[in-house]
Scaffold this active site. Structure first.
Site, PDB file in Angstrom:
ATOM      1  N   GLY A  36      78.257  82.627  24.734  1.00  0.00           N
ATOM      2  CA  GLY A  36      77.692  82.291  23.414  1.00  0.00           C
ATOM      3  C   GLY A  36      78.154  83.149  22.328  1.00  0.00           C
ATOM      4  O   GLY A  36      78.147  82.419  21.428  1.00  0.00           O
ATOM      5  N   HIS A  37      78.719  84.411  22.833  1.00  0.00           N
ATOM      6  CA  HIS A  37      79.494  85.022  21.578  1.00  0.00           C
ATOM      7  C   HIS A  37      80.626  84.213  21.272  1.00  0.00           C
ATOM      8  O   HIS A  37      80.755  84.352  20.176  1.00  0.00           O
ATOM      9  CB  HIS A  37      79.932  86.445  22.272  1.00  0.00           C
ATOM     10  CG  HIS A  37      78.722  87.232  22.633  1.00  0.00           C
ATOM     11  ND1 HIS A  37      78.476  87.514  24.040  1.00  0.00           N
ATOM     12  CD2 HIS A  37      77.787  87.976  21.791  1.00  0.00           C
ATOM     13  CE1 HIS A  37      77.642  88.638  23.789  1.00  0.00           C
ATOM     14  NE2 HIS A  37      77.016  88.781  22.687  1.00  0.00           N
ATOM     15  N   GLY A 147      73.399  84.596  16.900  1.00  0.00           N
ATOM     16  CA  GLY A 147      72.870  83.550  17.763  1.00  0.00           C
ATOM     17  C   GLY A 147      71.259  83.593  17.845  1.00  0.00           C
ATOM     18  O   GLY A 147      70.448  84.272  17.677  1.00  0.00           O
ATOM     19  N   LYS A 149      69.467  82.625  20.114  1.00  0.00           N
ATOM     20  CA  LYS A 149      68.643  83.054  21.349  1.00  0.00           C
ATOM     21  C   LYS A 149      67.886  84.313  20.688  1.00  0.00           C
ATOM     22  O   LYS A 149      66.558  84.405  21.091  1.00  0.00           O
ATOM     23  CB  LYS A 149      69.535  83.487  22.802  1.00  0.00           C
ATOM     24  CG  LYS A 149      68.621  83.945  23.610  1.00  0.00           C
ATOM     25  CD  LYS A 149      69.527  84.211  24.946  1.00  0.00           C
ATOM     26  CE  LYS A 149      70.252  85.443  24.695  1.00  0.00           C
ATOM     27  NZ  LYS A 149      69.138  86.891  24.545  1.00  0.00           N
ATOM     28  N   GLN A 153      65.251  88.144  15.739  1.00  0.00           N
ATOM     29  CA  GLN A 153      66.136  89.045  15.134  1.00  0.00           C
ATOM     30  C   GLN A 153      66.712  88.631  13.852  1.00  0.00           C
ATOM     31  O   GLN A 153      67.036  89.121  12.795  1.00  0.00           O
ATOM     32  CB  GLN A 153      67.447  89.460  16.137  1.00  0.00           C
ATOM     33  CG  GLN A 153      68.583  90.236  15.477  1.00  0.00           C
ATOM     34  CD  GLN A 153      69.473  90.765  16.498  1.00  0.00           C
ATOM     35  OE1 GLN A 153      69.165  91.781  17.092  1.00  0.00           O
ATOM     36  NE2 GLN A 153      70.356  90.226  16.973  1.00  0.00           N
ATOM     37  N   VAL A 176      73.683  78.865  23.273  1.00  0.00           N
ATOM     38  CA  VAL A 176      74.589  78.412  24.319  1.00  0.00           C
ATOM     39  C   VAL A 176      73.741  78.455  25.736  1.00  0.00           C
ATOM     40  O   VAL A 176      73.323  79.541  25.985  1.00  0.00           O
ATOM     41  CB  VAL A 176      75.932  79.105  24.170  1.00  0.00           C
ATOM     42  CG1 VAL A 176      76.691  78.421  25.178  1.00  0.00           C
ATOM     43  CG2 VAL A 176      76.489  78.933  22.709  1.00  0.00           C
ATOM     44  N   LEU A 184      72.494  81.737  27.984  1.00  0.00           N
ATOM     45  CA  LEU A 184      73.535  82.799  28.095  1.00  0.00           C
ATOM     46  C   LEU A 184      72.958  84.253  27.496  1.00  0.00           C
ATOM     47  O   LEU A 184      72.465  83.971  26.240  1.00  0.00           O
ATOM     48  CB  LEU A 184      74.873  82.420  27.544  1.00  0.00           C
ATOM     49  CG  LEU A 184      75.502  81.305  28.210  1.00  0.00           C
ATOM     50  CD1 LEU A 184      77.019  81.101  27.580  1.00  0.00           C
ATOM     51  CD2 LEU A 184      75.611  81.626  29.860  1.00  0.00           C
TER      52      LEU A 184
END
Ligand code: PAF
Length: 281
Positions: A36-37, A147, A149, A153, A176, A184
């Site tokens: 993901g990162h 991201g 997810k 934030q 992701v 993830l």
């Protein structure tokens, strides 16, 4: 790739890039990097001349000391992943470098920060705003990548960026997922094999709830997701809210907004996992 730990050294390097007219992109992280990162870093590398990635486990955003203590730390693997992804600078400061004195700033980030994570993790977003504003001031990138997810934030960081007038474009990037749908997260490494098997129900139930939502109300959809997950071993839903994707305020009906997202937090054993799903764009 250069590894830098001092803000002054980082600023000197970045000033040089900017003096040459180059674009600088930035990916803030807390390390324990995964695919993901890597997707954020890849996008940052492709859209900018230089990509700076920070790896810093920020103590001020943890309202739970146990969570901070157990947060995974994998600096060598992070370094290898960033090198491979084409990162230009890995910024890895110490706590003393970022907080030479206590940060007593209290941010008023408005209604986007008050709901969901804001309610269940008091002080969390204030800590996020403290560190991200310090990192933004140190790096002063043209663009910063986050991201989806951590859906809430992003809204909070956009608000902080607006209030502090940082001339930085906030770029949000899709979640992701593993092949089975699990989002993830660095925290996934803390799950036992059986917890991991059970945790996949979080994303799978969210996916199924999209079809369920076509024939049911918002309230029924919330009950469907919450009740389904709470019957599964190891899982305990902390909250599941269906919100306007822009204001993050709860919607009562599918007609209440044009962009609607469901945001969930579930404890799997002691590990706190978050995910989200878009119902309407
Ligand atoms: O999303 C994260 O990993 C963190 O909250 C961030 C943005 C790096 C700030 O510490």
């Amino acid at each position: 790739m250069e590894i830098i730990s001092k803000i002054a050294d980082l600023q000197a390097r970045i000033q040089k890039f900017k003096a040459d007219g180059k674009k600088v992109g930035f990916v803030p992280t807390m390390g324990a990097l995964h695919a993901g990162h890597a997707s954020l870093v890849n996008r940052c590398v492709s859209e900018n001349d230089y990509c700076v990635v920070s790896v810093f486990v920020n103590p001020t955003q943890f309202n739970d000391k146990n969570d901070l203590q157990h947060y995974p730390r994998t600096p060598e693997a992070d370094c290898a992943l960033l090198e491979k992804a084409g990162c230009s600078i890995m910024f890895m400061p110490t706590v003393d470098e970022m907080y030479p004195e206590e940060d007593t700033r209290i941010f008023d980030l408005g209604s986007v920060a008050e709901v969901m994570e804001g309610r269940y993790r008091p002080g969390h977003f204030n800590g996020v705003a403290q560190i991200v504003s310090k990192l933004f001031a140190a790096v002063m990138p043209h663009r910063a990548y986050f991201g989806e997810k951590d859906f809430q934030q992003i809204a909070v960081i956009r608000e902080m960026t607006r209030q502090l007038q940082f001339p930085i474009e906030i770029v949000s990037c899709p979640i992701v997922r593993e092949a089975d749908g699990m989002a993830l997260s660095s925290r996934n490494t803390r799950l036992s094999t059986s917890q991991r098997k059970n945790a996949v129900n979080i994303s799978q139930t969210l996916f199924k709830s999209r079809t369920f939502a076509e024939q049911h109300t918002v309230t029924e959809t919330i009950a469907y997701v919450t009740d389904t997950l709470n019957t599964i071993e190891d899982l305990q839903v902390e909250y599941f809210e269906i919100v306007d994707g822009n204001s993050l305020q709860a919607v009562a009906s599918w007609d209440d907004a044009t962009y609607i997202v469901g945001c969930i937090t579930v404890y799997c054993g002691e590990v706190r996992l978050i995910d989200n799903i878009t119902y309407k764009v």
